[in-house]
Write a protein that holds these residues in place. Sequence first.
Motif, PDB file in Angstrom:
ATOM      1  N   TYR A  61       0.829  -1.210   0.000  1.00 23.90           N
ATOM      2  CA  TYR A  61       0.000   0.000   0.000  1.00 23.90           C
ATOM      3  C   TYR A  61       0.862   1.257   0.000  1.00 23.90           C
ATOM      4  CZ  TYR A  61      -3.254   3.556   1.640  1.00 23.90           C
ATOM      5  OH  TYR A  61      -3.990   4.705   1.761  1.00 23.90           O
ATOM      6  N   MET A  62       1.913   1.264   0.797  1.00 22.83           N
ATOM      7  CA  MET A  62       2.794   2.438   0.858  1.00 22.83           C
ATOM      8  C   MET A  62       3.461   2.687  -0.493  1.00 22.83           C
ATOM      9  SD  MET A  62       4.112   4.944   2.541  1.00 22.83           S
ATOM     10  CE  MET A  62       4.270   4.836   4.325  1.00 22.83           C
ATOM     11  N   ILE A  63       3.968   1.631  -1.125  1.00 25.22           N
ATOM     12  CA  ILE A  63       4.632   1.788  -2.425  1.00 25.22           C
ATOM     13  C   ILE A  63       3.644   2.239  -3.488  1.00 25.22           C
ATOM     14  CG2 ILE A  63       5.767   0.521  -4.298  1.00 25.22           C
ATOM     15  CD1 ILE A  63       7.173  -1.132  -2.166  1.00 25.22           C
ATOM     16  N   SER A  64       2.464   1.597  -3.532  1.00 20.41           N
ATOM     17  CA  SER A  64       1.468   1.992  -4.533  1.00 20.41           C
ATOM     18  C   SER A  64       0.970   3.411  -4.286  1.00 20.41           C
ATOM     19  CB  SER A  64       0.290   1.008  -4.520  1.00 20.41           C
ATOM     20  OG  SER A  64      -0.344   0.982  -3.261  1.00 20.41           O
ATOM     21  N   LEU A  65       0.808   3.793  -3.015  1.00 19.61           N
ATOM     22  CA  LEU A  65       0.400   5.153  -2.691  1.00 19.61           C
ATOM     23  C   LEU A  65       1.418   6.166  -3.212  1.00 19.61           C
ATOM     24  CD1 LEU A  65      -1.740   6.821  -1.047  1.00 19.61           C
ATOM     25  CD2 LEU A  65      -0.170   6.652   0.881  1.00 19.61           C
ATOM     26  N   TYR A  66       2.693   5.855  -3.003  1.00 24.06           N
ATOM     27  CA  TYR A  66       3.753   6.764  -3.445  1.00 24.06           C
ATOM     28  C   TYR A  66       3.752   6.921  -4.972  1.00 24.06           C
ATOM     29  CZ  TYR A  66       8.393   8.433  -4.669  1.00 24.06           C
ATOM     30  OH  TYR A  66       9.430   9.132  -5.214  1.00 24.06           O
ATOM     31  N   PHE A  67       3.689   5.785  -5.685  1.00 20.21           N
ATOM     32  CA  PHE A  67       3.797   5.867  -7.149  1.00 20.21           C
ATOM     33  C   PHE A  67       2.520   6.415  -7.784  1.00 20.21           C
ATOM     34  CE2 PHE A  67       7.410   2.982  -6.599  1.00 20.21           C
ATOM     35  CZ  PHE A  67       8.301   3.556  -7.482  1.00 20.21           C
ATOM     36  N   PHE A  68       1.339   6.102  -7.227  1.00 23.09           N
ATOM     37  CA  PHE A  68       0.111   6.669  -7.774  1.00 23.09           C
ATOM     38  C   PHE A  68       0.107   8.192  -7.635  1.00 23.09           C
ATOM     39  CE2 PHE A  68      -1.881   2.373  -7.477  1.00 23.09           C
ATOM     40  CZ  PHE A  68      -2.392   2.325  -8.760  1.00 23.09           C
ATOM     41  N   GLN A  69       0.690   8.701  -6.544  1.00 19.22           N
ATOM     42  CA  GLN A  69       0.756  10.153  -6.381  1.00 19.22           C
ATOM     43  C   GLN A  69       1.893  10.765  -7.203  1.00 19.22           C
ATOM     44  OE1 GLN A  69      -1.967  11.022  -5.057  1.00 19.22           O
ATOM     45  NE2 GLN A  69      -2.211   8.865  -4.498  1.00 19.22           N
ATOM     46  N   LYS A  70       3.004  10.039  -7.297  1.00 17.78           N
ATOM     47  CA  LYS A  70       4.128  10.555  -8.078  1.00 17.78           C
ATOM     48  C   LYS A  70       3.751  10.731  -9.550  1.00 17.78           C
ATOM     49  CE  LYS A  70       8.871   9.470  -9.457  1.00 17.78           C
ATOM     50  NZ  LYS A  70       9.998   8.509  -9.356  1.00 17.78           N
ATOM     51  N   TYR A  71       3.010   9.755 -10.104  1.00 17.45           N
ATOM     52  CA  TYR A  71       2.608   9.826 -11.504  1.00 17.45           C
ATOM     53  C   TYR A  71       1.219  10.434 -11.679  1.00 17.45           C
ATOM     54  CZ  TYR A  71       6.573   6.666 -12.087  1.00 17.45           C
ATOM     55  OH  TYR A  71       7.828   6.103 -12.070  1.00 17.45           O
ATOM     56  N   ARG A  72       0.650  10.987 -10.557  1.00 20.73           N
ATOM     57  CA  ARG A  72      -0.641  11.680 -10.598  1.00 20.73           C
ATOM     58  C   ARG A  72      -1.733  10.785 -11.191  1.00 20.73           C
ATOM     59  NH1 ARG A  72      -0.065  17.042  -9.830  1.00 20.73           N
ATOM     60  NH2 ARG A  72      -1.895  17.540 -11.075  1.00 20.73           N
ATOM     61  N   ILE A  73      -1.858   9.588 -10.644  1.00 21.26           N
ATOM     62  CA  ILE A  73      -2.854   8.621 -11.110  1.00 21.26           C
ATOM     63  C   ILE A  73      -4.013   8.649 -10.122  1.00 21.26           C
ATOM     64  CG2 ILE A  73      -3.257   6.232 -11.800  1.00 21.26           C
ATOM     65  CD1 ILE A  73      -0.128   5.982 -11.845  1.00 21.26           C
ATOM     66  N   ILE A 145       9.626  -2.048  -9.849  1.00 15.17           N
ATOM     67  CA  ILE A 145      10.021  -2.139 -11.256  1.00 15.17           C
ATOM     68  C   ILE A 145       8.803  -2.026 -12.169  1.00 15.17           C
ATOM     69  CG2 ILE A 145      11.002  -3.666 -13.012  1.00 15.17           C
ATOM     70  CD1 ILE A 145      12.855  -4.760 -10.815  1.00 15.17           C
ATOM     71  N   LEU A 146       7.694  -2.697 -11.801  1.00 17.33           N
ATOM     72  CA  LEU A 146       6.479  -2.643 -12.622  1.00 17.33           C
ATOM     73  C   LEU A 146       5.925  -1.224 -12.705  1.00 17.33           C
ATOM     74  CD1 LEU A 146       4.626  -5.911 -11.490  1.00 17.33           C
ATOM     75  CD2 LEU A 146       5.764  -5.481 -13.672  1.00 17.33           C
ATOM     76  N   PHE A 147       5.944  -0.504 -11.598  1.00 15.92           N
ATOM     77  CA  PHE A 147       5.483   0.886 -11.624  1.00 15.92           C
ATOM     78  C   PHE A 147       6.381   1.747 -12.498  1.00 15.92           C
ATOM     79  CE2 PHE A 147       2.806   0.244  -7.759  1.00 15.92           C
ATOM     80  CZ  PHE A 147       1.674   0.903  -8.218  1.00 15.92           C
ATOM     81  N   LYS A 148       7.659   1.387 -12.592  1.00 18.98           N
ATOM     82  CA  LYS A 148       8.593   2.169 -13.409  1.00 18.98           C
ATOM     83  C   LYS A 148       8.374   1.957 -14.902  1.00 18.98           C
ATOM     84  CE  LYS A 148      11.415   4.023 -10.225  1.00 18.98           C
ATOM     85  NZ  LYS A 148      11.716   5.469 -10.115  1.00 18.98           N
ATOM     86  N   ILE A 149       7.969   0.728 -15.286  1.00 26.57           N
ATOM     87  CA  ILE A 149       7.921   0.406 -16.721  1.00 26.57           C
ATOM     88  C   ILE A 149       6.511   0.479 -17.312  1.00 26.57           C
ATOM     89  CG2 ILE A 149       9.966  -1.052 -16.554  1.00 26.57           C
ATOM     90  CD1 ILE A 149       8.198  -3.498 -16.579  1.00 26.57           C
TER      91      ILE A 149
END
Length: 311
Positions: A61-73, A145-149
């Motif tokens: 949840y923490m990782i997905s929260l970070y990347f969803f906000q970083k990429y404005r999803i 890695i999946l969030f990056k690609i």
Amino acid sequence: MDNQNQSYFKLPLFFTFMCYCIWTAYSLINYFSNIETNHEYDTFFIYRITLGTLDLYLLIYMISLYFFQKYRIYDLTKNWKTICLLIAVFMLIRYYLSTLEGYILRIIITQLIGNFQIISYDDIPICFSILKWFNVISVLGILIILFKIITFSPSAVDFNPVTLKKIHIRIFSLFLSYASLEAILLNTNVINKLLESSINVMQLFILAILLLWIILYKLFNIIVFDCFEQLDSQVSFKKLILIIIRTAFWSGFVSTIIVCLLLMLYMPGNLKLKYKIQFYSSYFLYIFSGINLLFSLLFCRYFIKSFYKIR
């Protein structure tokens, strides 16, 4: 919580919840397909799909929260196909890693213990813990890695500084309250006794842990909100993660030193290390939990002030 807050938390919660549901469904199918080998309902199974997986899903949840906000999803309607693809690939990789973990554990039991006798059966829990955390770290690495690609469609939603500050306070309180609570879940002696008891006792234990988590969350929310209320600058998500890591580490480190001093004062010196650990897990871990909670509250205020230089 207003609509902006809901959109901030909605997709990370959806992603984490779907991953949990899929893995729980797989575990249920796997368990009931072999139900003839179980003479009664397995309390370990209940623990494994609830508190036993809490560490992993909170980190997911923490990782997905970070990347969803970083990429404005923020918009599910624009990204539902991509999110479904992410869930499918992620769960397939997790299934493979879990299968690999079970295969390695069987090799340890049959070869290192059975044939070569390099280690004893008493070392199986240690091996299991090492493999578990190797699995967790591998799964989280794959997720990053999946969030990056994988490419998502960004949204144009903006959050004002006041709303962001309230959101980050809730995130901080959630994870820091769990860090204080986790010391109780580390008491292997109590957990083993619960696993040997009835399903009703296990359910009551899970309910008590969740209620305690809510109480700790409210406590941290009040204290952290009081500290963040003095901030004029925008709260940074990266600084938030660093504060959580430092607070959890130093509170645990100081608490461990205090408990070790208590052990040296009150434990017979002729006991072997193995029995000292058992004695510690039986009698001192709840003392550690209380001390750790106190230092968590103190250190979180200190690191917030030092990171944001509150006058």
